[in-house]
Design an enzyme around this catalytic site. Structure first.
Site, short mmCIF file in Angstrom:
data_model
loop_
_atom_site.label_atom_id
_atom_site.label_comp_id
_atom_site.label_asym_id
_atom_site.label_seq_id
_atom_site.Cartn_x
_atom_site.Cartn_y
_atom_site.Cartn_z
N TYR A 1 0.83 -1.20 0.00
CA TYR A 1 0.00 0.00 0.00
C TYR A 1 0.87 1.25 0.00
O TYR A 1 2.08 1.18 0.22
CB TYR A 1 -0.97 0.00 1.19
N LYS B 1 6.54 -1.75 2.03
CA LYS B 1 5.30 -1.22 2.63
C LYS B 1 4.17 -2.23 2.42
O LYS B 1 3.26 -2.04 1.59
CB LYS B 1 4.96 0.17 2.06
N GLU C 1 11.09 2.84 14.74
CA GLU C 1 10.27 3.92 14.17
C GLU C 1 8.92 3.92 14.87
O GLU C 1 8.67 3.12 15.77
CB GLU C 1 10.11 3.73 12.66
N LEU D 1 10.76 1.40 7.52
CA LEU D 1 10.24 1.87 6.23
C LEU D 1 10.97 3.16 5.87
O LEU D 1 11.08 4.05 6.72
CB LEU D 1 8.74 2.15 6.35
N1 PLP Z 1 7.17 4.16 9.18
C1 PLP Z 1 6.09 3.38 9.11
C2 PLP Z 1 6.11 2.04 9.74
C3 PLP Z 1 4.95 3.82 8.44
O1 PLP Z 1 3.85 3.04 8.36
C4 PLP Z 1 4.94 5.12 7.86
C5 PLP Z 1 3.76 5.64 7.17
O2 PLP Z 1 2.73 5.02 7.11
C6 PLP Z 1 6.09 5.91 7.99
C7 PLP Z 1 7.20 5.39 8.64
C8 PLP Z 1 6.14 7.28 7.40
O3 PLP Z 1 6.31 7.22 6.01
P1 PLP Z 1 5.84 8.40 5.08
O4 PLP Z 1 6.56 9.62 5.55
O5 PLP Z 1 6.31 7.99 3.72
O6 PLP Z 1 4.37 8.52 5.19
#
Ligand code: PLP
Length: 285
Positions: free
Chosen positions: A33, A148, A180, A205
């Site tokens: 996603y 993701k 994170e 991620l």
């Molecule tokens: N880390 C995780 C586990 C996430 O699910 C997300 C966003 O859903 C992020 C970091 C932040 O990523 P982004 O800045 O691309 O939304």
């Protein structure tokens, strides 16, 4: 007005959007996603999100059913059809439905592509003014967090535990260090004004907002160090914050009930939030 979603080539009212019980997203969490923010009806940092979508599907050998150009077209049409001004566009692609249920990649299945919009006033959110509280939990996720994947059970449990403790986000901990947030990247600003966020690897991620914010910070002569940090270090920091497409930059003011600095959003966090919002509006498509 009834919400319109996109499903495999058609824009349909939610009640008419049906996916097979044999869909591998449902049976195996065999899917990917993405989430992009929308401000004033325009997509924010969308190229970065679609690049990560392409990478994620590639890592699980899942062919995208549409080109990235076409996906942008669908995102924009969905935003327009829902009259969305501020919020999010969610994209999900799964390996499709095939009968009987079988672990192996189906030879004939067609990937399922779904897009959904939701309204959210990210710029004026109350928690941006007050900051958020986080609860730490063990990071029990799989070893490929750089993908993701829609397999989000660990984050569901983490964020539920955080909510039950009166917190707005979970910080996941592995080997004594923060990996994170449940759905966000984690940052601290040390006593000597160094911005610290964990380096990209299969442990986290690669956040699109994280990438944009670190670049914007460096362009403004803020020192950025990409390394893991502990909760103790975060509690001793000047400031802490999280980044994501759905929050932008939000201060973390409490960790497991203990305040970060004076328990109020810090000035550098506030400035980075403003800088990110300016960048978002200036580059929106
Ligand atoms: N880390 C995780 C586990 C996430 O699910 C997300 C966003 O859903 C992020 C970091 C932040 O990523 P982004 O800045 O691309 O939304």
């Amino acid at each position: 007005m009834e919400q319109i979603v996109y499903l495999d080539g058609a824009f349909v009212p939610v009640a008419e959007a049906k996916v097979s019980v044999f869909d591998r997203g449902f049976l195996f969490a065999d899917g990917i996603y993405e989430v992009s923010a929308v401000l004033d009806g325009k997509l924010i940092d969308n190229d970065a999100h679609l690049a990560r979508l392409k990478r994620s599907v590639g890592e699980i050998a899942l062919p995208l059913p549409e080109t990235l150009e076409r996906i942008v077209g669908i995102q924009k049409e969905l935003v327009a059809r829902n009259n969305l001004r501020d919020g999010l566009v969610y994209i999900q692609v799964t390996r499709g439905a095939s009968i009987p249920r079988d672990f192996l990649f189906p030879k004939a299945a067609k990937p399922t592509l779904v897009m959904i919009t939701s309204e959210k006033d990210i710029v004026n959110s109350a928690s941006a003014r007050t900051g958020i509280a986080v609860k730490t939990v063990a990071d029990i996720r799989w070893a490929r967090r750089d993908i993701k994947s829609v397999a989000l059970l660990a984050q569901v449990l983490a964020k539920q535990a955080a909510a039950e403790a009166g917190c707005q986000e979970a910080w996941m901990i592995e080997d004594g260090k923060v990996t994170e947030g449940g759905s966000s990247s984690a940052f601290i600003l040390t006593r000597d004004d160094v911005l610290v966020t964990r380096e990209n690897s299969s442990a986290i991620l690669p956040g699109c907002t994280r990438k944009a914010v670190t670049k914007l910070a460096e362009e403004r002569q803020l020192r950025v160090e990409e390394r893991a940090f502990s909760v103790e270090e975060a509690l001793a920091a000047k400031e802490a914050f999280v980044t994501s497409a759905s929050l932008f930059v939000q201060a973390v003011v409490r960790i497991d009930g203990q305040t970060v600095a004076d328990g109020k959003p810090g000035p550098i966090t506030g400035r980075l939030r403003e800088i990110y919002i300016d960048f978002a509006r200036a580059t929106a498509v």
